[in-house]
Scaffold this motif. Structure first.
Motif, PDB file in Angstrom:
ATOM      1  N   LYS A   1     -39.385  -3.133 -35.467  1.00 30.99           N
ATOM      2  CA  LYS A   1     -39.025  -4.536 -35.225  1.00 30.99           C
ATOM      3  C   LYS A   1     -37.573  -4.811 -35.628  1.00 30.99           C
ATOM      4  O   LYS A   1     -36.819  -5.485 -34.901  1.00 30.99           O
ATOM      5  CB  LYS A   1     -39.983  -5.435 -36.009  1.00 30.99           C
ATOM      6  CG  LYS A   1     -40.037  -6.879 -35.538  1.00 30.99           C
ATOM      7  CD  LYS A   1     -39.056  -7.764 -36.276  1.00 30.99           C
ATOM      8  CE  LYS A   1     -39.108  -9.196 -35.808  1.00 30.99           C
ATOM      9  NZ  LYS A   1     -38.205 -10.092 -36.567  1.00 30.99           N
ATOM     10  N   ILE A   2     -37.161  -4.273 -36.765  1.00 39.59           N
ATOM     11  CA  ILE A   2     -35.779  -4.465 -37.236  1.00 39.59           C
ATOM     12  C   ILE A   2     -34.778  -3.865 -36.251  1.00 39.59           C
ATOM     13  O   ILE A   2     -33.738  -4.465 -35.951  1.00 39.59           O
ATOM     14  CB  ILE A   2     -35.605  -3.838 -38.641  1.00 39.59           C
ATOM     15  CG1 ILE A   2     -36.335  -4.690 -39.688  1.00 39.59           C
ATOM     16  CG2 ILE A   2     -34.126  -3.713 -39.002  1.00 39.59           C
ATOM     17  CD1 ILE A   2     -36.412  -4.032 -41.054  1.00 39.59           C
ATOM     18  N   ILE A   3     -35.092  -2.679 -35.732  1.00 42.33           N
ATOM     19  CA  ILE A   3     -34.182  -2.021 -34.787  1.00 42.33           C
ATOM     20  C   ILE A   3     -34.109  -2.808 -33.478  1.00 42.33           C
ATOM     21  O   ILE A   3     -33.033  -2.959 -32.892  1.00 42.33           O
ATOM     22  CB  ILE A   3     -34.623  -0.568 -34.528  1.00 42.33           C
ATOM     23  CG1 ILE A   3     -34.495   0.249 -35.823  1.00 42.33           C
ATOM     24  CG2 ILE A   3     -33.778   0.068 -33.429  1.00 42.33           C
ATOM     25  CD1 ILE A   3     -35.073   1.642 -35.742  1.00 42.33           C
ATOM     26  N   ILE A   4     -35.235  -3.327 -33.018  1.00 41.29           N
ATOM     27  CA  ILE A   4     -35.243  -4.159 -31.809  1.00 41.29           C
ATOM     28  C   ILE A   4     -34.364  -5.389 -32.019  1.00 41.29           C
ATOM     29  O   ILE A   4     -33.561  -5.751 -31.156  1.00 41.29           O
ATOM     30  CB  ILE A   4     -36.680  -4.572 -31.435  1.00 41.29           C
ATOM     31  CG1 ILE A   4     -37.445  -3.363 -30.884  1.00 41.29           C
ATOM     32  CG2 ILE A   4     -36.671  -5.701 -30.400  1.00 41.29           C
ATOM     33  CD1 ILE A   4     -38.909  -3.618 -30.645  1.00 41.29           C
ATOM     34  N   ASP A   5     -34.491  -6.007 -33.159  1.00 39.04           N
ATOM     35  CA  ASP A   5     -33.686  -7.202 -33.462  1.00 39.04           C
ATOM     36  C   ASP A   5     -32.199  -6.894 -33.537  1.00 39.04           C
ATOM     37  O   ASP A   5     -31.358  -7.764 -33.295  1.00 39.04           O
ATOM     38  CB  ASP A   5     -34.135  -7.817 -34.798  1.00 39.04           C
ATOM     39  CG  ASP A   5     -35.475  -8.536 -34.697  1.00 39.04           C
ATOM     40  OD1 ASP A   5     -35.873  -8.908 -33.573  1.00 39.04           O
ATOM     41  OD2 ASP A   5     -36.124  -8.724 -35.740  1.00 39.04           O
ATOM     42  N   SER A   6     -31.859  -5.644 -33.872  1.00 39.46           N
ATOM     43  CA  SER A   6     -30.447  -5.274 -34.044  1.00 39.46           C
ATOM     44  C   SER A   6     -29.713  -5.126 -32.715  1.00 39.46           C
ATOM     45  O   SER A   6     -28.481  -5.150 -32.672  1.00 39.46           O
ATOM     46  CB  SER A   6     -30.347  -3.960 -34.812  1.00 39.46           C
ATOM     47  OG  SER A   6     -30.701  -2.858 -33.979  1.00 39.46           O
ATOM     48  N   ASN A   7     -30.485  -4.938 -31.631  1.00 39.11           N
ATOM     49  CA  ASN A   7     -29.906  -4.732 -30.290  1.00 39.11           C
ATOM     50  C   ASN A   7     -29.046  -3.475 -30.183  1.00 39.11           C
ATOM     51  O   ASN A   7     -28.189  -3.375 -29.295  1.00 39.11           O
ATOM     52  CB  ASN A   7     -29.076  -5.959 -29.864  1.00 39.11           C
ATOM     53  CG  ASN A   7     -29.945  -7.185 -29.651  1.00 39.11           C
ATOM     54  OD1 ASN A   7     -31.013  -7.099 -29.047  1.00 39.11           O
ATOM     55  ND2 ASN A   7     -29.505  -8.316 -30.186  1.00 39.11           N
ATOM     56  N   LYS A   8     -29.258  -2.512 -31.074  1.00 42.12           N
ATOM     57  CA  LYS A   8     -28.543  -1.233 -30.982  1.00 42.12           C
ATOM     58  C   LYS A   8     -29.121  -0.420 -29.828  1.00 42.12           C
ATOM     59  O   LYS A   8     -30.319  -0.480 -29.555  1.00 42.12           O
ATOM     60  CB  LYS A   8     -28.687  -0.436 -32.274  1.00 42.12           C
ATOM     61  CG  LYS A   8     -28.179  -1.153 -33.521  1.00 42.12           C
ATOM     62  CD  LYS A   8     -26.678  -1.249 -33.548  1.00 42.12           C
ATOM     63  CE  LYS A   8     -26.204  -1.868 -34.880  1.00 42.12           C
ATOM     64  NZ  LYS A   8     -24.745  -2.095 -34.891  1.00 42.12           N
ATOM     65  N   ILE A   9     -28.276   0.341 -29.153  1.00 35.54           N
ATOM     66  CA  ILE A   9     -28.757   1.181 -28.056  1.00 35.54           C
ATOM     67  C   ILE A   9     -28.096   2.559 -28.100  1.00 35.54           C
ATOM     68  O   ILE A   9     -27.108   2.765 -28.793  1.00 35.54           O
ATOM     69  CB  ILE A   9     -28.515   0.535 -26.674  1.00 35.54           C
ATOM     70  CG1 ILE A   9     -27.016   0.299 -26.443  1.00 35.54           C
ATOM     71  CG2 ILE A   9     -29.312  -0.732 -26.498  1.00 35.54           C
ATOM     72  CD1 ILE A   9     -26.673  -0.076 -24.988  1.00 35.54           C
ATOM     73  N   ASN A  10     -28.689   3.472 -27.333  1.00 34.69           N
ATOM     74  CA  ASN A  10     -28.163   4.821 -27.115  1.00 34.69           C
ATOM     75  C   ASN A  10     -27.962   5.607 -28.413  1.00 34.69           C
ATOM     76  O   ASN A  10     -26.918   6.199 -28.661  1.00 34.69           O
ATOM     77  CB  ASN A  10     -26.853   4.767 -26.324  1.00 34.69           C
ATOM     78  CG  ASN A  10     -27.044   4.117 -24.961  1.00 34.69           C
ATOM     79  OD1 ASN A  10     -28.168   3.882 -24.523  1.00 34.69           O
ATOM     80  ND2 ASN A  10     -25.956   3.816 -24.294  1.00 34.69           N
ATOM     81  N   LYS A  11     -29.022   5.588 -29.229  1.00 38.39           N
ATOM     82  CA  LYS A  11     -29.006   6.308 -30.495  1.00 38.39           C
ATOM     83  C   LYS A  11     -30.317   7.057 -30.707  1.00 38.39           C
ATOM     84  O   LYS A  11     -31.353   6.662 -30.188  1.00 38.39           O
ATOM     85  CB  LYS A  11     -28.830   5.333 -31.680  1.00 38.39           C
ATOM     86  CG  LYS A  11     -27.474   4.663 -31.740  1.00 38.39           C
ATOM     87  CD  LYS A  11     -27.398   3.755 -32.964  1.00 38.39           C
ATOM     88  CE  LYS A  11     -26.038   3.078 -33.066  1.00 38.39           C
ATOM     89  NZ  LYS A  11     -24.949   4.038 -33.305  1.00 38.39           N
TER      90      LYS A  11
END
Length: 280
Positions: A202-212
């Protein structure tokens, strides 16, 4: 407005917990191979069948995230190849013209045996067919997917310790006073509680980080130490037989999770010792 998320493999061990948790924050749609009663939120589809997936796609809303939990260990290599590589290839092609971020659940086994801690920058050296297909699928995402995340997951457990594997076998050996067969006492495995895992997702989804690619694991514990933890908590000696298998069959997997702890400021809340005590 809530983000719309498609959760593939929602009926599995991780999927059930993840679905319940994410529904508190997002609009969740579930996709499984076998659905008793299909509706717009509970979709029946086999992602390895491209034409079937295409037909379902026409009815899909616009998803911000597509989380694929499917593709577990199978006896037949061909079946794993079909479920993992082909299924993910179909997903990438179907969603390539959308803005959805595809999340692929991989495994820490992609690193293979190592005496050292493996970080996201470590060289991959998979031993098993399962891990090799996971690596092949990871590479597919990097080469052909516009927006993706790769989660390398350790051994996931819950408070019941009922999932098939070493922890369940140890509980059984203690309670039934039987001998516990261990492939290799020295092997280190990485463990993470399901509640920590779903919070991190959930935290990663909220961060909007991609391509990792991200290591998602917590405690690194050898089989020998795990037996001692059980003995201390249950106050009982575990009868065990060390099969002395090679590291090729039972690789040493020690995971560095500093990226999760530092970049996402996550503090792990669950330790395996606490879950074991609940089963005493």
């Amino acid at each position: 407005m809530q983000k719309k998320i498609l959760l593939i493999g929602a009926s599995g061990f991780i999927g059930k917990y993840l679905s319940i948790y994410l529904k508190k924050f997002f609009s969740i749609y579930e996709l499984n191979r076998n659905v008793l009663k299909e509706n717009t939120r509970n979709i029946s589809c086999d992602i390895s069948k491209k034409n079937e997936l295409k037909k379902k796609f026409l009815k899909f809303p616009k998803f911000e995230y597509v989380i694929n939990l499917s593709g577990q260990i199978e006896k037949k290599k061909s079946k794993m190849q079909n479920n993992m590589y082909k299924g993910n290839k179909n997903l990438i092609q179907i969603f390539k013209k959308t803005e959805a971020t595809l999340i692929f659940f991989s495994t820490t086994l992609v690193y293979g045996h190592s005496k050292n801690y493996s970080s996201e920058k470590s060289t991959l050296g998979p031993n098993s067919d399962y891990a090799k297909i996971k690596v092949k699928t990871e590479n597919l995402y990097r080469k052909t997917c516009k927006k993706f995340l790769i989660f390398r997951i350790g051994n996931v457990y819950d408070d019941q310790l009922a999932k098939k594997g070493l922890l369940k076998n140890l509980i059984g050996a203690i309670k039934n006073d039987t001998t516990f067969n261990v492939n290799k006492l020295e092997t280190v495995r990485n463990y993470i509680h399901i509640k920590d895992l779903i919070r991190i997702v959930k935290i990663i989804i909220d961060s909007n980080k991609i391509n990792k690619a991200l290591n998602i694991g917590h405690q690194n514990i050898s089989n020998k130490k795990m037996i001692k933890i059980f003995e201390k908590i249950f106050k009982k000696k575990v009868k065990n037989k060390n099969l002395k298998q090679s590291y090729f069959l039972d690789p040493n997997i020690k995971i560095n999770s500093n990226l999760i702890k530092n970049k996402f400021n996550y503090k792990f809340k669950n330790k395996i010792e606490n879950s074991i005590r609940l089963n005493k």
